[in-house]
Each structure stands twice: as C-alpha cells, then as structure tokens.
Design an enzyme around this catalytic site. Structure first.
Site, PDB file in Angstrom:
ATOM      1  N   ASP A 163      20.490  11.743  73.918  1.00  0.00           N
ATOM      2  CA  ASP A 163      20.458  10.837  72.754  1.00  0.00           C
ATOM      3  C   ASP A 163      18.931  10.715  72.606  1.00  0.00           C
ATOM      4  O   ASP A 163      17.939  10.381  73.334  1.00  0.00           O
ATOM      5  CB  ASP A 163      21.079   9.414  73.145  1.00  0.00           C
ATOM      6  CG  ASP A 163      20.949   8.514  72.078  1.00  0.00           C
ATOM      7  OD1 ASP A 163      19.986   8.573  71.077  1.00  0.00           O
ATOM      8  OD2 ASP A 163      21.407   7.363  72.109  1.00  0.00           O
ATOM      9  N   ASN A 207      15.538  18.071  64.563  1.00  0.00           N
ATOM     10  CA  ASN A 207      16.446  17.908  63.419  1.00  0.00           C
ATOM     11  C   ASN A 207      17.340  16.684  63.418  1.00  0.00           C
ATOM     12  O   ASN A 207      17.777  16.169  62.517  1.00  0.00           O
ATOM     13  CB  ASN A 207      17.507  19.069  63.598  1.00  0.00           C
ATOM     14  CG  ASN A 207      18.501  18.874  62.636  1.00  0.00           C
ATOM     15  OD1 ASN A 207      18.709  19.023  61.739  1.00  0.00           O
ATOM     16  ND2 ASN A 207      19.746  18.653  63.410  1.00  0.00           N
ATOM     17  N   TYR A 216      16.115   4.429  55.878  1.00  0.00           N
ATOM     18  CA  TYR A 216      15.993   5.852  56.195  1.00  0.00           C
ATOM     19  C   TYR A 216      14.688   6.216  55.730  1.00  0.00           C
ATOM     20  O   TYR A 216      13.891   7.267  56.373  1.00  0.00           O
ATOM     21  CB  TYR A 216      17.239   6.643  55.478  1.00  0.00           C
ATOM     22  CG  TYR A 216      17.171   8.184  55.552  1.00  0.00           C
ATOM     23  CD1 TYR A 216      17.462   8.683  56.615  1.00  0.00           C
ATOM     24  CD2 TYR A 216      16.932   8.897  54.350  1.00  0.00           C
ATOM     25  CE1 TYR A 216      17.622  10.048  56.808  1.00  0.00           C
ATOM     26  CE2 TYR A 216      16.923  10.277  54.485  1.00  0.00           C
ATOM     27  CZ  TYR A 216      17.014  10.965  55.497  1.00  0.00           C
ATOM     28  OH  TYR A 216      17.141  12.377  55.570  1.00  0.00           O
TER      29      TYR A 216
HETATM   30  N1  NAP Z   1      22.191  16.359  54.253  1.00  0.00           N
HETATM   31  C1  NAP Z   1      20.958  16.158  53.610  1.00  0.00           C
HETATM   32  O1  NAP Z   1      21.187  16.145  52.316  1.00  0.00           O
HETATM   33  C2  NAP Z   1      19.707  15.940  54.121  1.00  0.00           C
HETATM   34  C3  NAP Z   1      18.676  16.045  53.192  1.00  0.00           C
HETATM   35  C4  NAP Z   1      17.221  15.733  53.658  1.00  0.00           C
HETATM   36  C5  NAP Z   1      17.010  15.590  55.206  1.00  0.00           C
HETATM   37  N2  NAP Z   1      18.077  15.744  55.749  1.00  0.00           N
HETATM   38  C6  NAP Z   1      17.841  15.657  57.419  1.00  0.00           C
HETATM   39  O2  NAP Z   1      18.381  16.997  57.902  1.00  0.00           O
HETATM   40  C7  NAP Z   1      18.874  16.664  59.289  1.00  0.00           C
HETATM   41  C8  NAP Z   1      20.197  16.801  59.747  1.00  0.00           C
HETATM   42  O3  NAP Z   1      20.892  16.137  58.880  1.00  0.00           O
HETATM   43  P1  NAP Z   1      22.317  16.376  58.392  1.00  0.00           P
HETATM   44  O4  NAP Z   1      22.762  16.345  57.065  1.00  0.00           O
HETATM   45  O5  NAP Z   1      22.801  17.734  59.202  1.00  0.00           O
HETATM   46  O6  NAP Z   1      23.017  15.173  59.141  1.00  0.00           O
HETATM   47  P2  NAP Z   1      24.486  14.662  59.905  1.00  0.00           P
HETATM   48  O7  NAP Z   1      25.370  15.675  59.426  1.00  0.00           O
HETATM   49  O8  NAP Z   1      24.816  13.184  59.832  1.00  0.00           O
HETATM   50  O9  NAP Z   1      24.055  15.149  61.293  1.00  0.00           O
HETATM   51  C9  NAP Z   1      22.944  14.388  62.080  1.00  0.00           C
HETATM   52  C10 NAP Z   1      22.757  15.016  63.626  1.00  0.00           C
HETATM   53  O10 NAP Z   1      21.950  14.280  63.843  1.00  0.00           O
HETATM   54  C11 NAP Z   1      22.450  13.643  65.395  1.00  0.00           C
HETATM   55  N3  NAP Z   1      21.788  12.304  65.775  1.00  0.00           N
HETATM   56  C12 NAP Z   1      21.813  11.234  64.834  1.00  0.00           C
HETATM   57  N4  NAP Z   1      21.286  10.122  65.860  1.00  0.00           N
HETATM   58  C13 NAP Z   1      21.037  10.855  66.963  1.00  0.00           C
HETATM   59  C14 NAP Z   1      20.662  10.528  68.265  1.00  0.00           C
HETATM   60  N5  NAP Z   1      20.249   8.946  68.684  1.00  0.00           N
HETATM   61  N6  NAP Z   1      20.414  11.163  69.241  1.00  0.00           N
HETATM   62  C15 NAP Z   1      20.671  12.429  69.128  1.00  0.00           C
HETATM   63  N7  NAP Z   1      21.259  13.062  68.150  1.00  0.00           N
HETATM   64  C16 NAP Z   1      21.672  12.240  67.015  1.00  0.00           C
HETATM   65  C17 NAP Z   1      23.709  13.709  65.037  1.00  0.00           C
HETATM   66  O11 NAP Z   1      24.518  13.647  66.434  1.00  0.00           O
HETATM   67  P3  NAP Z   1      26.183  12.751  66.480  1.00  0.00           P
HETATM   68  O12 NAP Z   1      27.173  13.794  65.998  1.00  0.00           O
HETATM   69  O13 NAP Z   1      26.129  12.499  67.924  1.00  0.00           O
HETATM   70  O14 NAP Z   1      25.779  11.507  65.652  1.00  0.00           O
HETATM   71  C18 NAP Z   1      24.054  15.094  64.413  1.00  0.00           C
HETATM   72  O15 NAP Z   1      23.939  16.086  65.199  1.00  0.00           O
HETATM   73  C19 NAP Z   1      18.514  15.101  59.558  1.00  0.00           C
HETATM   74  O16 NAP Z   1      17.033  14.859  60.076  1.00  0.00           O
HETATM   75  C20 NAP Z   1      18.417  14.581  58.260  1.00  0.00           C
HETATM   76  O17 NAP Z   1      17.667  13.289  57.970  1.00  0.00           O
HETATM   77  C21 NAP Z   1      19.352  15.997  55.303  1.00  0.00           C
END
Ligand code: NAP
Length: 244
Positions: free
Chosen positions: A66, A99, A166
């Site tokens: 975490d 990430n 966020y």
């Molecule tokens: N999707 C988009 O359009 C978008 C756009 C801009 C930036 N981003 C960024 O890209 C990155 C990946 O996002 P995503 O779209 O893949 O989001 P996602 O599908 O919601 O996945 C989020 C990931 O972060 C992990 N996480 C959250 N809180 C955590 C914690 N306290 N400790 C360890 N792991 C944690 C989650 O683990 P769990 O499964 O345990 O929850 C999951 O593996 C993030 O930084 C996000 O802000 C995404």
C-alpha cells in the site's frame, strides 16, 4: 583479453501493477524482456498480474505494497534491495514508475471531505515523493523516474470545477516531480511527470478513447526517448509538453 557481455536488461520497479495502466505497463515491460518488481496492494486477488508472473517467472517479482502506508518507503526499499541482490551486488533500478493513483469521483462543491483530499495527496503525491527518496540509493546513475501524473493536475488548465481532491493530489505530485528532478539530476537521473492520456481503465471509464496498451506503449516510448534536457518536465503519452 578480457571479454564482457554487457547486461542490457532493464530493471523496473512499478507500483499499482495489478490493473489498468499499471498492468498494461507490466505486460509491455515483461514482453520486451525487462525485469519487473511489480507492487500491488493485494497480491492474493491480483489474478491478471499473477498470470503475468506465471508467464515470466524469472522476470516478474510481486511485492505487496500500500503506497500510502507509513512504512511503505522502508518496506519497498528492503524488498528492492533483496530483489536486486538476487542478481548481483552491483544491480540497480533503471526505471521507477510511480503509477499507483486514486481518484475520488462525484465530489461536489459544498461537500468536499477533507479526508478525500488528504487521501489523494497521500497516494498521488506524498507516496511518489517518499518512495523515490527511499529508493534513491538503489537507482542507477542515469536512471529514469516516471511519475504518472494527469492533465487534471495542471493548474494552468483548470476551466471548471471537478474532482478537486484528485486535481490537488496530482498538482502536488507535479511539484514533487520538480523537486525530485533537482535532487537527483546531478546523478544523471531523469525525473518526468507523465500524463498518460484519457485511458479506458476503472479510473478513466468506458468512454475513454485510449486503450491501456496504447497508453502504456506511449508512456514507455516517451521515457525511453528522454534525455537530460527533459529532467523535471511534464509531458503527455505522445511526448508533447504539458502546461503545469
Ligand atoms: N485512466 C485515465 O484516464 C488516467 C488519466 C490520467 C492519469 N491517470 C493516472 O494513471 C495511473 C493509473 O491509473 P489507472 O487509470 O490505471 O487507474 P485504476 O484502474 O483505478 O488503477 C489504479 C491503480 O492504483 C492502485 N492504487 C490505488 N491506491 C493505492 C494505494 N494506496 N497503494 C497501492 N496501490 C494503490 C490500484 O490498486 P488497487 O487495485 O489495490 O486499488 C490500482 O492498481 C494513476 O496514477 C492515474 O491517476 C489515469
């Protein structure tokens, strides 16, 4: 004559590797032959990441983490040290991808909860800062650190109210990136803030135009193509400069 075979395999540490962009990054990194220390909160429930490890048993190592836990920096540094030592005493991390991220949906002005803001800052900003600090001695000189940011963290791009927790967390992460770039730049380490695009993940939703695989490919291309002049810069998955 002494002949040596240079070890060109990269060692990558990636957080939040169990789903979404993190899983796509892990998939791509392993497919190209890199060694990956992949962290996730709940390895027992990380079926897709588990399958990836089964497909790359010698190259994928999973660590429960975490990122917001108080002992996360120490625990991750210990795990990384052991992982590297299994290769050689001289092994170092070539790429760190911060990430893992969290987005609180549905926030309304008048009802913002301070705990949501604090959680976002902790996960999105404090964790990348402290994890990178703890791992700094284990980073290779000339390594890359990629902090996965967001266009929603760009203060200069705010035109409407939305996802304040966020946005504040990612804006704070951007400052962490700028600070880390100064702290590590003397070792030739390049620290980047990267917006991966609007990606079809649990966070991005089903309307997002970009597949995780395409975002991961773009992000890795930008990282691979970065040089000293890019240290401390904010770019998107195509390599275009983002406003702060
Ligand atoms: N999707 C988009 O359009 C978008 C756009 C801009 C930036 N981003 C960024 O890209 C990155 C990946 O996002 P995503 O779209 O893949 O989001 P996602 O599908 O919601 O996945 C989020 C990931 O972060 C992990 N996480 C959250 N809180 C955590 C914690 N306290 N400790 C360890 N792991 C944690 C989650 O683990 P769990 O499964 O345990 O929850 C999951 O593996 C993030 O930084 C996000 O802000 C995404």
């Amino acid at each position: 004559m002494h002949t040596s075979t240079k070890d060109t395999r990269k060692r990558v540490l990636l957080t939040g590797a169990n789903r979404g962009l993190g899983l796509a990054l892990a998939t791509r990194l392993l497919a190209r032959g890199d060694r990956v220390l992949a962290t996730c909160r709940a390895p027992a429930a990380a079926d897709a990441l588990d399958a990836l490890r089964d497909a790359h048993p010698d190259h994928c190592h999973i660590v429960a983490l975490d990122v917001a836990a108080a002992d996360a920096p120490v625990r991750l540094a210990d795990a990384a040290r052991a992982w590297l030592a299994a290769d050689s005493d001289a092994a170092r991390i070539d790429l760190l991808v911060n990430n893992a991220g969290v987005l609180k949906a549905g926030e309304r002005f008048g009802g913002i909860d301070g705990e949501d803001v604090a959680t976002s800052v902790r996960v999105n900003a404090v964790a990348p800062l402290l994890l990178t600090q703890a791992l700094a001695p284990l980073l290779a000189d000339g390594a890359r650190v990629a902090n996965i940011s967001s266009q929603l963290g760009a203060i200069g791009g705010v035109t409407r109210f939305g996802t304040p927790s966020y946005a504040i967390g990612k804006a704070a992460q951007n400052m962490a990136t700028a600070q880390l770039a100064q702290a590590l730049g003397g070792r030739g380490i390049i620290v980047l803030a990267l917006h991966p695009g609007w990606v079809r993940t649990d966070m991005g939703g089903t309307d997002a135009p970009l597949a995780p695989e395409a975002a991961a490919a773009g992000v890795l291309e930008v990282i691979d193509g970065s040089d000293d002049a890019d240290n401390g810069s904010f770019r998107d998955w195509k390599g275009d400069a983002m406003q702060w």
